[in-house]
Motif scaffolding. Sequence first.
Motif, PDB file in Angstrom:
ATOM      1  N   ARG A 107       0.836  -1.203   0.000  1.00 45.21           N
ATOM      2  CA  ARG A 107       0.000   0.000   0.000  1.00 45.21           C
ATOM      3  C   ARG A 107       0.871   1.254   0.000  1.00 45.21           C
ATOM      4  N   LEU A 108       1.927   1.260   0.800  1.00 46.05           N
ATOM      5  CA  LEU A 108       2.806   2.424   0.863  1.00 46.05           C
ATOM      6  C   LEU A 108       3.586   2.590  -0.436  1.00 46.05           C
ATOM      7  N   LEU A 109       4.014   1.486  -1.015  1.00 42.71           N
ATOM      8  CA  LEU A 109       4.741   1.564  -2.282  1.00 42.71           C
ATOM      9  C   LEU A 109       3.862   2.127  -3.391  1.00 42.71           C
ATOM     10  N   PHE A 110       2.578   1.779  -3.352  1.00 42.71           N
ATOM     11  CA  PHE A 110       1.666   2.229  -4.400  1.00 42.71           C
ATOM     12  C   PHE A 110       1.129   3.631  -4.144  1.00 42.71           C
ATOM     13  N   ILE A 166      12.258   3.573  -0.535  1.00 49.79           N
ATOM     14  CA  ILE A 166      12.241   2.213   0.010  1.00 49.79           C
ATOM     15  C   ILE A 166      12.778   2.228   1.437  1.00 49.79           C
ATOM     16  N   LYS A 167      13.803   3.006   1.681  1.00 51.14           N
ATOM     17  CA  LYS A 167      14.385   3.095   3.023  1.00 51.14           C
ATOM     18  C   LYS A 167      13.378   3.666   4.008  1.00 51.14           C
ATOM     19  N   GLU A 168      12.649   4.708   3.612  1.00 54.84           N
ATOM     20  CA  GLU A 168      11.644   5.308   4.492  1.00 54.84           C
ATOM     21  C   GLU A 168      10.527   4.315   4.814  1.00 54.84           C
ATOM     22  N   ILE A 169      10.098   3.565   3.828  1.00 58.74           N
ATOM     23  CA  ILE A 169       9.045   2.572   4.054  1.00 58.74           C
ATOM     24  C   ILE A 169       9.555   1.467   4.980  1.00 58.74           C
ATOM     25  N   ALA A 170      10.786   1.026   4.769  1.00 53.83           N
ATOM     26  CA  ALA A 170      11.369   0.002   5.627  1.00 53.83           C
ATOM     27  C   ALA A 170      11.371   0.457   7.082  1.00 53.83           C
ATOM     28  N   PHE A 171      11.827   1.662   7.338  1.00 56.81           N
ATOM     29  CA  PHE A 171      11.877   2.179   8.709  1.00 56.81           C
ATOM     30  C   PHE A 171      10.476   2.364   9.284  1.00 56.81           C
ATOM     31  N   GLU A 172       9.527   2.806   8.453  1.00 57.30           N
ATOM     32  CA  GLU A 172       8.154   2.997   8.925  1.00 57.30           C
ATOM     33  C   GLU A 172       7.542   1.669   9.376  1.00 57.30           C
ATOM     34  N   LEU A 173       7.954   0.577   8.738  1.00 58.63           N
ATOM     35  CA  LEU A 173       7.407  -0.737   9.064  1.00 58.63           C
ATOM     36  C   LEU A 173       8.246  -1.475  10.110  1.00 58.63           C
ATOM     37  N   GLY A 174       9.208  -0.786  10.692  1.00 61.56           N
ATOM     38  CA  GLY A 174       9.960  -1.368  11.796  1.00 61.56           C
ATOM     39  C   GLY A 174      11.194  -2.144  11.419  1.00 61.56           C
ATOM     40  N   GLN A 200       9.223 -10.243  -5.958  1.00 66.05           N
ATOM     41  CA  GLN A 200       9.843  -9.151  -6.691  1.00 66.05           C
ATOM     42  C   GLN A 200      10.295  -8.105  -5.677  1.00 66.05           C
ATOM     43  N   THR A 201      11.251  -7.305  -6.054  1.00 64.65           N
ATOM     44  CA  THR A 201      11.764  -6.302  -5.132  1.00 64.65           C
ATOM     45  C   THR A 201      10.723  -5.202  -4.926  1.00 64.65           C
ATOM     46  N   PRO A 202      10.855  -4.437  -3.840  1.00 67.03           N
ATOM     47  CA  PRO A 202       9.930  -3.315  -3.641  1.00 67.03           C
ATOM     48  C   PRO A 202       9.919  -2.344  -4.821  1.00 67.03           C
ATOM     49  N   ALA A 203      11.098  -2.045  -5.351  1.00 65.35           N
ATOM     50  CA  ALA A 203      11.170  -1.106  -6.480  1.00 65.35           C
ATOM     51  C   ALA A 203      10.458  -1.669  -7.703  1.00 65.35           C
ATOM     52  N   ASP A 204      10.644  -2.968  -7.977  1.00 65.03           N
ATOM     53  CA  ASP A 204       9.981  -3.591  -9.122  1.00 65.03           C
ATOM     54  C   ASP A 204       8.469  -3.628  -8.920  1.00 65.03           C
ATOM     55  N   TYR A 205       8.048  -3.904  -7.669  1.00 64.48           N
ATOM     56  CA  TYR A 205       6.609  -3.922  -7.388  1.00 64.48           C
ATOM     57  C   TYR A 205       6.003  -2.549  -7.638  1.00 64.48           C
ATOM     58  N   ARG A 206       6.654  -1.515  -7.130  1.00 66.79           N
ATOM     59  CA  ARG A 206       6.146  -0.156  -7.335  1.00 66.79           C
ATOM     60  C   ARG A 206       6.045   0.170  -8.815  1.00 66.79           C
ATOM     61  N   LYS A 207       7.052  -0.156  -9.559  1.00 65.06           N
ATOM     62  CA  LYS A 207       7.064   0.146 -10.992  1.00 65.06           C
ATOM     63  C   LYS A 207       5.979  -0.623 -11.725  1.00 65.06           C
TER      64      LYS A 207
END
Length: 297
Positions: A249-252, A258-266, A283-290
Amino acid sequence: MNTLNAETVIPKYAFEEDVAIGNKMFKIVKSSHSVRYHKADMLVPHRKDYYFYVFVKQGNSRHWIDMTLYTLRPDTFYFSVPHQIHLKEEAKPFTGSAINFTEEFLAMEENGFLKQLPIIQNRHNGHELNLNSDDVVFIEDLVDKIHTEYNAKQNWQNSMLVAYMHVLLIYLSRLYTEQFTDGEQAPEKLLLKRYLARIEDDYKEIHDVAAYADMLNITAGHLSEVVKKQSGKTAMEHIHERLEWEAKRLLFHTDHSIKEIAFELGFEDASYFNRFFKRLAEQTPADYRKSTRHLYH
């Protein structure tokens, strides 16, 4: 792309009339291994101002209703009432029937009986009904009759549809009462609900089953056993599933790194978050977002 923030009003979707049929209060649509969705709906929290029922024969798409994640299961009935929040996570081929109807359609029935049925009132905010083989036969036959009547365009069509729905809603209300009322105070069911509620509150900070067990004053082994028995998933899978879908949800919906999302999720280590996400989502977070932004936007 547009992103939602705390001030964004969740959109409310009105009943969509089937122009070919011309019925402004009721609609039934059959699908046979096809994908039925609006691209604009994907991963967007929204509400419906009508009742939305789906009899699933085949399918395994995932979606949220309010704060609960569901994966469609064959020979299962799904339902929602106006104003519950929907979020489609992904679209896969689906076989079954979707029935939409409005408050005005229910009001056609004399003395307001239908509006008092448990499946309509939905006091327990349910969404999924398990069906045995007899239930499947009965519901499938009735849904086929409703579909035939809907497309026949004969006189007194709505009256006939109300009559069929009267039977269907009573039958579903019996199942609802059995599955959402009887035995709902069983300790195991209460424990599963309490565990999922704890995850919802603390999943960003706590990723460990033992820590949740401590909060619930039970052993990690007992918690894992009960959760697996009641849900079919391990206790850790529930934690990981919640983290994965929140990450999606955050990626979309946001432009956070990616670093900010990682830290937000603990996750203290962004590289570990990348490995975690790739293991679950393949798939990687970046690939998922794309890929998701390209697909839905």
